[in-house]
Structures are given as structure tokens and as C-alpha cells.
Design a protein around this motif. Structure first.
Motif, PDB file in Angstrom:
ATOM      1  N   VAL A 114       0.852  -1.190   0.000  1.00  0.00           N
ATOM      2  CA  VAL A 114       0.000   0.000   0.000  1.00  0.00           C
ATOM      3  C   VAL A 114       0.888   1.240   0.000  1.00  0.00           C
ATOM      4  CG1 VAL A 114      -1.727   1.317   1.296  1.00  0.00           C
ATOM      5  CG2 VAL A 114      -1.888  -1.182   1.182  1.00  0.00           C
ATOM      6  N   VAL A 115       0.496   2.235  -0.806  1.00  0.00           N
ATOM      7  CA  VAL A 115       1.223   3.494  -0.890  1.00  0.00           C
ATOM      8  C   VAL A 115       0.282   4.653  -0.561  1.00  0.00           C
ATOM      9  CG1 VAL A 115       2.394   5.117  -2.435  1.00  0.00           C
ATOM     10  CG2 VAL A 115       2.920   2.679  -2.569  1.00  0.00           C
ATOM     11  N   PHE A 116       0.751   5.545   0.316  1.00  0.00           N
ATOM     12  CA  PHE A 116       0.085   6.822   0.560  1.00  0.00           C
ATOM     13  C   PHE A 116       0.996   7.901  -0.007  1.00  0.00           C
ATOM     14  CE2 PHE A 116      -1.321   3.913   3.831  1.00  0.00           C
ATOM     15  CZ  PHE A 116      -2.677   4.174   3.976  1.00  0.00           C
ATOM     16  N   ARG A 117       0.515   8.638  -0.989  1.00  0.00           N
ATOM     17  CA  ARG A 117       1.357   9.644  -1.640  1.00  0.00           C
ATOM     18  C   ARG A 117       0.654  11.008  -1.626  1.00  0.00           C
ATOM     19  NH1 ARG A 117       1.950   6.988  -5.901  1.00  0.00           N
ATOM     20  NH2 ARG A 117       3.960   6.005  -5.412  1.00  0.00           N
ATOM     21  N   ASN A 118       1.360  12.021  -1.099  1.00  0.00           N
ATOM     22  CA  ASN A 118       0.811  13.388  -1.041  1.00  0.00           C
ATOM     23  C   ASN A 118      -0.524  13.424  -0.296  1.00  0.00           C
ATOM     24  OD1 ASN A 118       2.939  14.528  -2.697  1.00  0.00           O
ATOM     25  ND2 ASN A 118       1.929  13.570  -4.446  1.00  0.00           N
ATOM     26  N   CYS A 119      -0.604  12.693   0.803  1.00  0.00           N
ATOM     27  CA  CYS A 119      -1.847  12.621   1.577  1.00  0.00           C
ATOM     28  C   CYS A 119      -1.717  13.413   2.882  1.00  0.00           C
ATOM     29  CB  CYS A 119      -2.200  11.171   1.892  1.00  0.00           C
ATOM     30  SG  CYS A 119      -2.663  10.194   0.445  1.00  0.00           S
ATOM     31  N   LYS A 120      -2.872  13.868   3.395  1.00  0.00           N
ATOM     32  CA  LYS A 120      -2.951  14.505   4.699  1.00  0.00           C
ATOM     33  C   LYS A 120      -3.721  13.585   5.647  1.00  0.00           C
ATOM     34  CE  LYS A 120      -2.940  19.298   3.071  1.00  0.00           C
ATOM     35  NZ  LYS A 120      -3.698  20.588   3.051  1.00  0.00           N
ATOM     36  N   ILE A 121      -3.051  13.190   6.727  1.00  0.00           N
ATOM     37  CA  ILE A 121      -3.674  12.369   7.768  1.00  0.00           C
ATOM     38  C   ILE A 121      -3.258  13.018   9.084  1.00  0.00           C
ATOM     39  CG2 ILE A 121      -4.091  10.010   8.553  1.00  0.00           C
ATOM     40  CD1 ILE A 121      -2.680   8.987   6.058  1.00  0.00           C
TER      41      ILE A 121
END
Length: 228
Positions: free
Chosen positions: A99-106
Motif C-alpha cells: 500500500v502506498v500513501f502519496r501526497n496525503c494529509k492524515i
């Protein structure tokens, strides 16, 4: 198979742009019988995203904006999150693989009891987020992420990598950090230095860790006593 190397760790990526793979556009992340496969979920703006007991397999989630997010008991395999805003999400008891999270806000989120294998957070903002009881069973990398006042508590980050991240008041609590690769980061403003047993650093970072430890101990220098 697409992969990337960070230090001593090589990640296997989702590889969703491979020839012959077709992703169907969907209007919801709720699939039949709890399984959603070969999908593309794009540009949704939601007041609430509440998902539990689902499996997401081979898909892209792009441009998602959700004001309130609750995720529980999910299984994600071969999934990409791109340019998503999950806000102060609550995400727990889930397994993520490739799984990849790219340019995300969490930001301001609570992530707990997640099992991670081949997971990449790249150019993400995770400020003020609490990561509790995360378990890295395979390669896990945070690359060029902002982790200001982020807290790691009870996590097993064995062999994980933090690469070129912003670590201002990032807190490392009780956990397992053997061979956590911290090279390429400024460590002078982290907290919980004493918990970071057996991590990997460059020799030049010794000074940064010393600065962080002295700040944490709140020491008084003798020469400053003369000014009181």
C-alpha cells in the motif's frame, strides 16, 4: 514487479500501472460481500467515511476528501492513496500489504493496531497523529513526510525507514526500534531519545541526538547560574 529501495530496505510497490490491468471506476468503497477489487475511486468529497470489515484489493483512491473518517478491520492489498485528505481519521485493527500513501494529509489522526507490510508513506503530512501499536511485518518507509508532534507508542518499527522527514517534537515512546533507519533526518528536536535502542544513524547525527537528549533532560548549565 515495481520496487523502490530506501537504504537497506526494498519495498514492493502496488504496480497498478502495469499493462493489461484495468481498474473500474466506482462510486463507493463498499463492494459486494465486503470485497472491492480492481477499482478506481476518485475525487469524492464526503462528510463521513465509515468503513468496517471490508477488503480492498488492487485499486486506486485519488483526490478523496473526507471530514470525518472511521476505518476498522480492513484488509488492503495492492492499493494506492494519492492526494487524499483523511483529516483526523480513526483507523484501527487493520492489515495493509503493498500500500502506498502519496501526497496525503492524515493530520491529528489516531492509527492503532495496524499491521504493515510493504507500505510507503511518501510526501505525506501526519502532523499531530498518534500511531499506536503499529507492527511492521515487512518493509515500511516514511519518505519526505512531515511528522511534527507525531507520536509513536507501543510500535514495532523493526527495520523500518524514516527518510528525509520533518521530525519536530516527534515522540518515540515505548516500542521496538531495532534497525530503524534514521539516517538523513534532523534528529535534534525529537523526544524519547532513550527509547531508540539499536537504531541506525550516521556518525554526524550523534550531535543531534545529544541535543535532543539535553533538551529532554532540561539541564541547567553551570555558567548560566552566575546570571541568576
Amino acid at each position: 514487479m515495481d520496487s523502490r529501495t530506501f537504504g537497506r530496505v526494498t519495498l514492493t510497490l502496488p504496480g497498478l500501472d502495469e499493462p493489461g490491468l484495468y481498474l473500474s471506476s466506482v462510486q463507493s468503497l463498499e463492494g459486494g460481500r465486503g470485497v472491492l477489487q480492481d477499482f478506481h475511486y476518485a475525487d469524492a468529497v464526503l462528510r463521513v467515511l465509515d468503513l468496517a470489515g471490508a477488503q480492498l484489493v488492487s485499486g486506486k483512491i485519488t483526490g478523496l476528501r473526507a471530514a470525518r473518517v472511521h476505518l476498522e478491520q480492513l484488509r488492503l492489498s495492492v492499493v494506492e492513496f494519492d492526494n487524499c485528505d483523511l483529516g483526523s481519521a480513526t483507523w484501527r485493527d487493520s492489515k495493509l500489504s503493498r500500500v502506498v500513501f502519496r501526497n496525503c494529509k492524515i493530520m491529528g489522526a489516531a492509527l492503532s493496531d495496524l499491521t504493515l507490510d510493504d507500505v510507503l508513506f511518501e510526501s505525506c503530512k501526519l502532523d499531530y497523529t498518534t500511531l499506536e501499536n503499529l507492527r511492521a511485518t515487512g518493509p515500511v518507509v516514511f519518505s519526505q513526510c512531515v511528522l511534527t508532534e507525531t507520536s509513536f507508542t507501543g510500535c514495532d518499527l523493526t527495520n523500518a525507514v524514516l527518510d528525509a522527514c520533518t521530525l519536530r517534537l516527534t515522540e518515540f515512546g515505548k516500542g521496538r526500534y531495532k534497525d530503524l533507519d534514521l539516517r538523513g533526518n534532523d534528529l535534534s528536536a525529537i523526544t524519547g531519545v532513550s527509547k531508540l535502542s539499536k537504531v541506525i544513524i550516521d556518525r554526524a547525527q550523534q550531535v543531534e541526538l545529544a541535543q535532543a537528549l539535553l533538551a529532554e533532560l532540561d539541564v541547567t548549565y553551570g555558567e548560566d547560574l552566575d546570571d541568576r
